[in-house]
Design a protein around this motif. Structure first.
Motif, PDB file in Angstrom:
ATOM      1  N   ASN A  71     -21.561   4.670  38.452  1.00 47.62           N
ATOM      2  CA  ASN A  71     -22.155   4.256  39.837  1.00 47.62           C
ATOM      3  C   ASN A  71     -23.163   5.512  40.051  1.00 47.62           C
ATOM      4  O   ASN A  71     -22.991   6.483  39.830  1.00 47.62           O
ATOM      5  N   TYR A  72     -24.121   4.996  41.028  1.00 46.18           N
ATOM      6  CA  TYR A  72     -25.178   5.980  41.465  1.00 46.18           C
ATOM      7  C   TYR A  72     -24.826   7.151  42.289  1.00 46.18           C
ATOM      8  O   TYR A  72     -23.723   7.065  42.700  1.00 46.18           O
ATOM      9  N   GLU A  73     -25.148   8.172  41.885  1.00 44.90           N
ATOM     10  CA  GLU A  73     -25.160   9.320  42.548  1.00 44.90           C
ATOM     11  C   GLU A  73     -26.168  10.325  42.953  1.00 44.90           C
ATOM     12  O   GLU A  73     -26.987   9.623  42.175  1.00 44.90           O
ATOM     13  N   SER A  74     -26.288  11.026  43.647  1.00 45.21           N
ATOM     14  CA  SER A  74     -27.510  11.656  43.820  1.00 45.21           C
ATOM     15  C   SER A  74     -28.041  12.503  42.765  1.00 45.21           C
ATOM     16  O   SER A  74     -27.345  13.004  42.065  1.00 45.21           O
ATOM     17  N   VAL A  75     -29.321  12.729  42.811  1.00 41.50           N
ATOM     18  CA  VAL A  75     -30.027  13.149  41.642  1.00 41.50           C
ATOM     19  C   VAL A  75     -30.914  14.216  41.981  1.00 41.50           C
ATOM     20  O   VAL A  75     -31.475  14.548  42.896  1.00 41.50           O
ATOM     21  N   ARG A  76     -30.585  15.761  41.227  1.00 46.80           N
ATOM     22  CA  ARG A  76     -31.252  16.786  41.505  1.00 46.80           C
ATOM     23  C   ARG A  76     -32.421  16.743  40.877  1.00 46.80           C
ATOM     24  O   ARG A  76     -32.571  16.552  39.678  1.00 46.80           O
ATOM     25  N   PRO A  77     -33.794  16.797  41.920  1.00 43.97           N
ATOM     26  CA  PRO A  77     -35.168  16.754  41.191  1.00 43.97           C
ATOM     27  C   PRO A  77     -35.381  17.939  40.178  1.00 43.97           C
ATOM     28  O   PRO A  77     -34.777  19.045  40.297  1.00 43.97           O
ATOM     29  N   VAL A  78     -36.394  17.809  39.109  1.00 36.39           N
ATOM     30  CA  VAL A  78     -36.780  18.618  38.245  1.00 36.39           C
ATOM     31  C   VAL A  78     -38.042  18.753  38.319  1.00 36.39           C
ATOM     32  O   VAL A  78     -39.118  17.975  38.419  1.00 36.39           O
ATOM     33  N   ARG A 103     -19.210  15.478  34.427  1.00 38.28           N
ATOM     34  CA  ARG A 103     -18.192  16.390  33.738  1.00 38.28           C
ATOM     35  C   ARG A 103     -18.743  17.730  32.761  1.00 38.28           C
ATOM     36  O   ARG A 103     -18.098  17.744  31.810  1.00 38.28           O
ATOM     37  N   GLY A 104     -19.634  18.342  33.457  1.00 38.45           N
ATOM     38  CA  GLY A 104     -20.072  19.599  32.762  1.00 38.45           C
ATOM     39  C   GLY A 104     -21.283  19.216  32.039  1.00 38.45           C
ATOM     40  O   GLY A 104     -21.709  20.163  31.505  1.00 38.45           O
ATOM     41  N   THR A 105     -21.751  18.113  31.627  1.00 38.67           N
ATOM     42  CA  THR A 105     -22.816  17.926  30.975  1.00 38.67           C
ATOM     43  C   THR A 105     -24.000  17.428  31.782  1.00 38.67           C
ATOM     44  O   THR A 105     -23.622  16.364  32.677  1.00 38.67           O
ATOM     45  N   VAL A 106     -25.005  17.848  31.465  1.00 38.18           N
ATOM     46  CA  VAL A 106     -26.393  17.560  32.287  1.00 38.18           C
ATOM     47  C   VAL A 106     -27.019  16.531  31.383  1.00 38.18           C
ATOM     48  O   VAL A 106     -27.461  16.552  30.466  1.00 38.18           O
ATOM     49  N   TYR A 107     -27.443  15.538  32.271  1.00 33.42           N
ATOM     50  CA  TYR A 107     -28.269  14.276  31.877  1.00 33.42           C
ATOM     51  C   TYR A 107     -29.591  14.059  32.431  1.00 33.42           C
ATOM     52  O   TYR A 107     -29.615  14.335  33.872  1.00 33.42           O
ATOM     53  N   LEU A 108     -30.831  13.907  31.850  1.00 33.40           N
ATOM     54  CA  LEU A 108     -32.040  13.892  32.586  1.00 33.40           C
ATOM     55  C   LEU A 108     -32.006  12.463  32.798  1.00 33.40           C
ATOM     56  O   LEU A 108     -31.825  11.343  31.978  1.00 33.40           O
ATOM     57  N   VAL A 109     -32.451  12.126  33.940  1.00 27.67           N
ATOM     58  CA  VAL A 109     -32.481  10.633  34.636  1.00 27.67           C
ATOM     59  C   VAL A 109     -33.819  10.168  34.735  1.00 27.67           C
ATOM     60  O   VAL A 109     -34.785  10.703  35.276  1.00 27.67           O
TER      61      VAL A 109
END
Length: 160
Positions: A28-35, A49-55
């Motif tokens: 489900n959608y969750e807030s995204v931190r801008p890059v 769960r500790g893994t960073v994904y680029l959206v």
């Protein structure tokens, strides 16, 4: 004859798909931190769960109008080349088993115009599903950006 399985999702009311072998999980959608300095179709990063994904905002990446609503929006987490990324899509419909005879190559006109993000088209029960070539979604420049984000993450975790 082997069946293929695809994850079917919607963008602007149209059905698209990706090979299930690439998909890690659907969230489900969750807030995204801008890059900072990201291409406009990269919304940012999420931590799962500790893994960073680029959206990747798939609407923006495919030159469609951006989504207004978040309700029902999903992330499809997958491997894109050697990186873990998330695709932001309007909704996920189903996992569909497709027989080879329902698969058609992308039309020649599209191939000549180098629209390489289309892998094939599924025609099944009055439906037409465009299956995306996920590896082709990134060009060389974007792949370097994704790699840079991964390197930065490694550096920061090692610097502690």
């Amino acid at each position: 004859m082997e069946n293929r399985q695809i994850v079917v999702f919607k963008l602007m009311g149209h059905e698209f798909g990706v090979d299930i072998k690439k998909v890690l999980e659907i969230l489900n959608y969750e807030s995204v931190r801008p890059v900072p300095d990201a291409p406009n179709y990269i919304d940012g990063i999420i931590n799962v769960r500790g893994t960073v994904y680029l959206v990747f905002n798939l609407r923006k990446r495919l030159n469609m109008s951006p989504i207004e609503e978040i309700d029902g929006t999903k992330f499809i987490l997958l491997y894109l080349k050697e990186n873990k990324v998330g695709l932001l899509v309007d909704s996920v419909c189903e996992i569909l088993s497709v027989q080879e005879e329902a698969i058609e190559r992308a039309p020649q006109v599209i191939e000549k115009n180098k629209v390489s993000c289309i892998d094939y088209i599924v025609k099944q029960d009055n439906r037409m599903i465009v299956v995306l070539n996920i590896d082709a979604i990134l060009s060389g420049e974007e792949n370097l950006f994704v790699q840079g984000v991964s390197d930065e993450e490694d550096y920061c975790s090692n610097a502690e």
